[in-house]
Design a protein around this motif. Structure first.
Motif, mmCIF file in Angstrom:
data_model
loop_
_atom_site.group_PDB
_atom_site.id
_atom_site.type_symbol
_atom_site.label_atom_id
_atom_site.label_comp_id
_atom_site.label_asym_id
_atom_site.label_seq_id
_atom_site.Cartn_x
_atom_site.Cartn_y
_atom_site.Cartn_z
ATOM 1 N N GLU A 289 0.823 -1.206 0.000
ATOM 2 C CA GLU A 289 0.000 0.000 0.000
ATOM 3 C C GLU A 289 0.869 1.272 0.000
ATOM 4 O O GLU A 289 0.744 2.115 -0.863
ATOM 5 N N PHE A 290 1.726 1.395 1.003
ATOM 6 C CA PHE A 290 2.539 2.597 1.130
ATOM 7 C C PHE A 290 3.990 2.372 0.727
ATOM 8 O O PHE A 290 4.641 3.259 0.192
ATOM 9 N N CYS A 291 4.497 1.177 0.998
ATOM 10 C CA CYS A 291 5.918 0.975 0.786
ATOM 11 C C CYS A 291 6.253 1.086 -0.703
ATOM 12 O O CYS A 291 7.356 1.475 -1.068
ATOM 13 N N ALA A 292 5.287 0.797 -1.566
ATOM 14 C CA ALA A 292 5.544 0.895 -3.003
ATOM 15 C C ALA A 292 5.943 2.323 -3.350
ATOM 16 O O ALA A 292 6.905 2.560 -4.069
ATOM 17 N N CYS A 293 5.206 3.273 -2.791
ATOM 18 C CA CYS A 293 5.479 4.676 -3.060
ATOM 19 C C CYS A 293 6.816 5.104 -2.489
ATOM 20 O O CYS A 293 7.594 5.805 -3.133
ATOM 21 N N ARG A 294 7.070 4.680 -1.258
ATOM 22 C CA ARG A 294 8.345 5.052 -0.621
ATOM 23 C C ARG A 294 9.506 4.470 -1.405
ATOM 24 O O ARG A 294 10.497 5.144 -1.685
#
Lengths: 527, 375
Positions: free
Chosen positions: A467-472
């Motif tokens: 969910e978020f780690c992809a963006c980071r």
């Protein structure tokens, strides 16, 4: 000029490259996509004891147990020694247990009949209705880690790797294959590489590679669907003690567990994009819940499918009765085509043996007299037995994130940058992957996309599915590669790949997460 | 316990309805589980074709400054979107080229803000761009725990050192005419936003971070504070366990924290959100509304719920509770005469009311008006 070119970056190709490199050969491995994208990364991750094959396929069973014991030594950081149970349920024939145990013992597999009550204590998630249980030395293995470690070792021994590079044709001189024409699928660049021996280790795609070389390897693409659950429900592998059938193996792996599989023949043209159907999902849940009833109320993280590279026989629509045995073809002897070898069949468990057979054939052709040492020399990262020990040697008081990293990279974790906000910041919170670990993977492990990164670090494999780690991580990748446009596309591709595994099981918490992802990416971030 | 109206759900829709009814003299209560979509609010209300004077006034009284212009806004990954009604944090431009030269500033070690994506997006519009990162020693304490470097935790610290932020940013400026900062300011009060805009001599643009959304959380807090100041009863961290229905009306509800008391009301507003907020529940066989058992519009065939392409509109997001023209919710085909459904629980069943935050406020006003008319 190389001594040998290996086509295929799955476990067979990676293992063959390592073996060849260890015998002093100059190697090149060519992979069309990323490492472990075919059957290697699309199975249970089961460290077979061989018990499953003992009754029907003694040869495979014997190979499995031998390799099982070898991998525990040489690939410790990729393996979880969980042991396994073969359970008999009231609807199964208990008489089969006797045949099963006898066949196991004949194959050299320790198989101990235990009291069902003891089985329940050893593995509290097991179906309490069981009427029989046999304990065997099954375990779990991380195929991505195993594949990466083999390739890393080959590279440390001078091997070269070209990922995202497709073989477009073979260069021949008369009846001899002398090289390959390739095209990089990311840059469009073409190149030719030459070697006296070329090994086809393309798994199910080996069929097409052989065709390209002008020979025929009759393969049988057998699709298997699996489900990943969000918790590690079981600590031991749970199998059904009966003739192998659908959805009768439940394997714990890292933070999750995996139920599978099915077996259906599919056309070759479908191999690149196999989707899991609602019927398969229903079957996997129904049958899986018979092994561990709590599965019926456990959140499913993902559905995925792989294609087994079986070598075909006539009149078997399911492919279950084909031997999982190894096929190593010398096309000079078989088809009169010199300089070309195909290694196929087999399975994840026997990759090392397959690599040894292929390398023996390569060495014979090259007149090299080196013996195989892959059964003794540990893979990079596996020099120590326990990741806890590894972590303690590097850090005085390792954090859980540092322990997690050590469990993923073994002793190679020592080379990971740590300390300070820049390195220790957690990028993936579910799997505890730090910025330092990601930087190391980008620099040393041929990472060109988020999906590549996932295979090397488990980033995005946890509960939130990236969910978020992809963006980071996309931020870090953009910095490393210096191309934002490519990273935008990469992020979209990653989300698409994630959705592909989510929508077949899109209800309950998975649908909640999916809706949230839609809002966050489309409306908040504006992708 | 008895109220004129009980609102179930403490997100944007529920709070807006509560504010309006309470300010018109009704005695209301809001039952809130705690999580809602304001935690990932972009700062703009989608699909507002005209300026809603009533909302601007209602929010202004709560200390939330909204502005309305037809323009474009900068998104966190460097793209631009049309936007109209927005929080004051959000700058609205006539055209994407809002400056000649911009400075994108991040805080070192903060991975939830996408400076390089922003810079590339601005360059595409012809705005030349520099990225700089400021190392505030005050953030060291957060960095000790690797999962603490998140927007809200950072905002708590940045709000204490606003003057220093202004000094540091000014020191980085040379000939830029705009600066882009992450939305990690003004968690309690938007005065910090004003202070930054005053103190920094060029145009200040705030770009979003990964959730939680600092302006979203501030908005929720201010709305709730205003609601309570007006005498509304906010039942936080509570959840409706059952409802008593009688002859086409809801008579009362029971919540977890008040398990022995029934809460009665003349009217009920259901603002429990979509799937994520658990207003809608799904299993392999269907989609349901868990509190009142309302009718939900969805496709019986599960395969039709999804579009295999992530980028496409997803059919399941269009499903929602069925209502009549005046937002009365339907149960077994009949409208419940004192139950109104508002916000995301409507999904796409009322496309004329828009989506997201726009749907939340528009349906909240609509349902409130219905209730006030009945009175």
């Amino acid at each position: 000029m190389f001594d040998v070119i290996i086509i295929g970056g799955g476990i067979t190709g990676a293992g063959t490259q390592r073996d060849c490199a260890m015998r002093g050969l100059k190697t090149l491995l060519i992979e069309r996509s990323d490492i472990a994208t075919g059957a290697t990364g699309r199975n249970h991750g089961l460290l077979h004891s061989g018990a499953r094959y003992a009754v029907g396929d003694a040869e495979s069973a014997e190979e499995c147990i031998r390799e099982n014991m070898i991998l525990r030594k040489i690939a410790a950081h990729c393996i979880d020694e969980t042991d396994g149970l073969f359970i008999t349920l009231p609807e199964d024939d208990l008489a089969y247990q006797k045949t099963f145990v006898e066949s196991c013992r004949k194959a050299g597999i320790s198989a101990e009949i235990i009291d069902p009550e003891l089985a329940k204590r050893l593995e509290p998630s097991v179906n309490p209705e069981l009427i029989g249980a046999v304990r065997v030395p099954d375990g779990s293995v991380d195929p991505f880690r195993l594949c990466a470690a083999n390739m890393l070792d080959a590279k440390m021994r001078g091997g070269q790797v070209r990922l995202h590079t497709e073989v477009t044709g073979f260069i021949k001189e008369g009846d001899t294959v002398v090289g390959v024409r390739t095209r990089n699928l990311q840059t469009g660049e073409t190149a030719e590489y030459f070697a006296p021996v070329i090994v086809n280790a393309g798994g199910i795609w080996g069929h097409g590679i052989a065709e390209l070389a002008g020979v025929n390897v009759g393969m049988f693409p057998a699709k298997g669907a699996l489900l990943v659950f969000a918790h590690r429900v079981n600590n031991m592998v749970i199998n059904r003690c009966r003739k192998p059938s659908n959805a009768d193996i439940l394997v714990p792996g890292d933070t999750v567990c995996i139920i599978g599989t099915t077996s259906d023949r599919i056309p070759f043209e479908d191999c690149d994009n196999v989707a899991v159907t609602p019927e398969e999902v229903n079957l996997l849940i129904t049958e899986g819940s018979k092994l561990a009833p709590s599965l019926s109320s456990t959140r499913i993280l993902r559905a995925y499918a792989g294609v087994r590279p079986l070598v075909s026989a006539d009149n078997d629509p399911s492919g279950r009765n084909i031997s999982r045995g190894i096929v190593c073809l010398d096309h000079e002897v078989r088809d009169g085509l010199k300089g070309f070898v195909t290694i196929t069949g087999g399975k994840l468990m026997t990759y090392r043996l397959m690599a040894e057979m292929a390398t023996d054939m390569v060495c014979k052709k090259l007149g090299v007299n080196e013996v195989c040492k892959t059964a003794e020399v540990p893979l990079p990262g596996s020099e120590e037995k326990s990741y806890e020990d590894v972590a303690k040697k590097i850090w005085e008081n390792p954090t859980t994130a540092q322990k997690a990293a050590a469990s993923r990279h073994g002793t190679a974790v020592a080379a990971m940058p740590t300390g300070g906000r820049r390195n220790d910041a957690l990028i993936c919170e579910c799997e505890e992957v730090s910025a330092g670990e990601i930087k190391k993977a980008i620099e040393h492990m041929d990472v060109s996309s988020l999906t590549d990164l996932r295979r090397r670090t488990r980033i995005g494999m946890g509960t939130c599915q990236g969910e978020f780690c992809a963006c980071r991580a996309a931020g870090l990748l953009a910095k490393a590669h210096g191309c934002i446009e490519r990273e935008r596309k990469d992020l979209s591709d990653f989300l698409q790949e994630r959705w592909k595994g989510n929508y077949p099981i899109g209800w309950g918490d998975t649908l909640r997460e999916a809706e949230y992802t839609q809002w966050v990416y489309k409306h908040v971030l504006g992708i | 316990m008895r109220f004129d109206c009980v609102i179930i759900g403490g997100g944007l829709a529920g709070l807006t309805a509560g504010l309006k009814l309470q300010s018109k003299g009704l005695d209301t209560a809001i039952v809130s589980t705690g999580q809602n979509a304001l935690h990932f609010f972009s700062g703009s209300f989608a699909s507002m074709q005209e300026a809603p004077a009533e909302i601007i006034e209602l929010f202004s009284a709560a200390g939330i400054k909204l502005h309305y212009e037809k323009g474009v806004r900068l998104m966190p990954l460097g793209t631009f979107r049309d936007a109209e009604l927005s929080l004051e944090d959000i700058e609205l431009f006539k055209a994407p080229k809002f400056a000649k030269k911009a400075l994108v500033v991040n805080l070192s070690g903060f991975h939830d803000f996408f400076a390089s994506f922003l810079a590339e997006g601005l360059e595409k519009q012809g705005i030349s761009c520099q990225i700089r990162s400021i190392n505030f020693p005050e953030l060291e304490a957060l960095a000790k725990s690797p999962s603490e470097m998140r927007s809200v935790q950072i905002a708590r610290i940045m709000d204490r050192i606003t003057d220093k932020v202004i000094r540091e940013v000014r020191m980085l400026l040379s000939d830029e005419d705009a600066v882009v900062l992450p939305q990690v300011f003004g968690l309690q009060d938007s005065a910090v936003i004003e202070q930054l805009r005053k103190g920094i001599p060029v145009r200040v643009v705030f770009a979003g971070t990964l959730p939680p959304s600092v302006p979203g959380i501030r908005t929720q807090m201010l709305l709730k504070r205003r609601y309570e100041a007006l005498g509304g009863t906010f039942m936080a961290s509570d959840e409706v366990l059952k409802a008593h229905l009688y002859e086409g009306r809801v008579h009362s509800i029971a919540t977890r924290n008040l398990d022995n008391h029934f809460i009665e009301a003349d009217n009920f507003i259901l603002a429990t959100g979509g799937y994520f907020s658990k207003g809608l529940r799904s299993n392999p066989f269907g989609i349901s509304e868990p509190i009142f058992g309302l009718d939900v519009r969805f496709d019986e065939n599960r395969s039709a719920w999804y579009n295999p392409s992530f980028a496409a509109d997803q059919p399941y997001m269009k499903y929602g509770v069925v209502t009549d023209a005046s937002l009365h919710a339907l149960r077994e085909g009949k409208a419940l005469e004192n139950v109104f459904a508002i916000g995301s629980i409507l999904g796409g069943t009322r496309p004329e009311l828009g989506t997201g935050a726009g749907l939340a406020i528009r349906s909240a006003l609509e349902a409130s008006n219905q209730i006030l008319n009945i009175k």
